[in-house]
Design a protein around this motif. Structure first.
Motif, PDB file in Angstrom:
ATOM      1  N   GLU A 227     -13.895  14.091  33.192  1.00 53.10           N
ATOM      2  CA  GLU A 227     -13.411  12.999  34.031  1.00 53.10           C
ATOM      3  C   GLU A 227     -14.174  12.926  35.352  1.00 53.10           C
ATOM      4  O   GLU A 227     -14.513  11.831  35.840  1.00 53.10           O
ATOM      5  N   VAL A 228     -14.491  14.093  35.923  1.00 52.97           N
ATOM      6  CA  VAL A 228     -15.266  14.121  37.171  1.00 52.97           C
ATOM      7  C   VAL A 228     -16.666  13.554  36.952  1.00 52.97           C
ATOM      8  O   VAL A 228     -17.181  12.755  37.749  1.00 52.97           O
ATOM      9  N   LEU A 229     -17.318  13.975  35.842  1.00 53.08           N
ATOM     10  CA  LEU A 229     -18.663  13.463  35.554  1.00 53.08           C
ATOM     11  C   LEU A 229     -18.640  11.969  35.267  1.00 53.08           C
ATOM     12  O   LEU A 229     -19.552  11.235  35.651  1.00 53.08           O
ATOM     13  N   GLN A 230     -17.619  11.495  34.576  1.00 48.87           N
ATOM     14  CA  GLN A 230     -17.530  10.063  34.300  1.00 48.87           C
ATOM     15  C   GLN A 230     -17.371   9.250  35.580  1.00 48.87           C
ATOM     16  O   GLN A 230     -17.949   8.173  35.739  1.00 48.87           O
ATOM     17  N   GLN A 231     -16.607   9.753  36.528  1.00 48.43           N
ATOM     18  CA  GLN A 231     -16.449   9.063  37.802  1.00 48.43           C
ATOM     19  C   GLN A 231     -17.723   9.126  38.644  1.00 48.43           C
ATOM     20  O   GLN A 231     -18.059   8.188  39.370  1.00 48.43           O
TER      21      GLN A 231
END
Length: 341
Positions: A227-231
């Motif tokens: 989720e962090v990488l996607q954001q």
């Protein structure tokens, strides 16, 4: 009483005859004067026209004579300058030595260029030979399995040949190619490789990867790594104000029309409205007209011919419709930054 009436009638008849006779004489004299006036006007106008055309002929003759003198002066100057340059500026023997030195220098440069071209050609041939030798060695290392053994002869060592093929000798001298080790890639390496360089938009898998054995989630209020990488690497979505051009389509169309008008313009003399630029131009007289050489008033002061003597009444015609305001402002308004005051 009858005698008085006869006398009066005779007197009236005599007066009528005298008036008629005097009228005939006066009319004949007026016709004569008119004829003489026409003759005098004809002579005077002929004299004026002959004088005007004589001036034109004299001017044309003067121009032709000056052109002839200028042409002769140019010829004389050309002959004199050629003679002066040949005698005092350019020396024949010095020019001949200079040309000989240039020819020698040209021969030297040509020989050097020929040597350089041959050297480049030999170098290219040597590079081609080296490239072919490298390709042969690579093919020999790649096909090293075709080398003949003590039991079985190879395809390049046929028993029907008197001597083995050169490729057979090259296979004996070369070493076989070693197998490359397969690199073990991480499951996340292919996905995150192009993210920092922005070569392609990142694709995120909805399926969460399995955790490794013995791996524990860090303690604390931390979000998932995916989720962090996607954001962090989400694609850019600009707004309409950022994506649109600075100049509006209307401004672009106006600029294109201006460029087309400038490209297709016949002359560069722009029309300047509300100014006295065209009022100072002198009137060009015509040869076939007579009178003062002034600008015609038609279209400037009035738009129809005015003959006050032929008017029935002392006033001008009254129009049913009101006059146009724009025509009444002609010559009285000025331009201020493109606006009519």
């Amino acid at each position: 009483r009858s005698e008085d009436e006869d006398r009066k009638s005779k007197y009236k008849a005599a007066v009528r005859i005298q008036s008629w006779f005097r009228g005939c004489r006066v009319r004949a004299y007026l016709r004569y004067l008119n004829k003489m006036a026409i003759c005098i006007q004809k002579w005077w106008r002929g004299y004026q026209s002959r004088r005007y055309f004589r001036k034109l002929l004299e001017t044309a003759y003067f121009i032709m004579k000056m052109n002839f003198y200028n042409e002769m002066a140019v010829r004389i100057q050309k002959r004199w300058r050629g003679y002066y340059v040949r005698k005092y500026i350019h020396n024949y023997y010095t020019l001949k030595k200079y040309l000989e030195a240039i020819s020698v220098n040209n021969e030297t440069v040509r020989s050097e260029l020929q040597k350089y071209a041959e050297m480049k050609e030999n170098e290219e041939k040597r590079k081609d030979l080296e490239k072919k030798e490298k390709e042969k060695k690579y093919q020999a290392r790649k096909m090293h399995y075709l080398l003949s053994t003590e039991q079985i002869a190879g395809i390049y060592n046929s028993p029907f040949r008197k001597s083995p093929d050169p490729m057979e000798l090259l296979l004996r001298e070369s070493k076989p190619l070693s197998h490359r080790r397969q690199e073990i890639r991480s499951p996340f390496g292919s996905e995150l490789y192009d993210w920092p360089t922005c070569k392609r938009p990142p694709t995120f898998s909805t399926v969460q990867p399995l955790l490794a054995i013995g791996r524990q989630k860090p303690q604390g209020p931390f979000r998932d790594t995916a989720e962090v990488l996607q954001q962090r690497y989400k694609p850019l979505e600009p707004t309409l104000r950022v994506a649109a051009s600075i100049n509006s389509p209307l401004e672009k169309a106006r600029e294109e029309i201006k460029r087309e008008e400038w490209r297709n313009r016949i002359h560069d003399n722009e029309f300047l409205p509300f100014s006295s630029f065209h009022k100072n131009e002198k009137y060009e007289p015509s040869i076939h007209t007579s009178g003062k050489y002034v600008q015609e008033t038609y279209g400037v002061k009035h738009f129809r011919e005015a003959h006050p003597k032929k008017w029935v009444a002392g006033k001008d015609f009254k129009t049913v419709l009101p006059s146009i305001v724009l025509f009444e402002k002609f010559g009285k308004t000025y331009s201020r930054t493109g606006q009519i005051v």
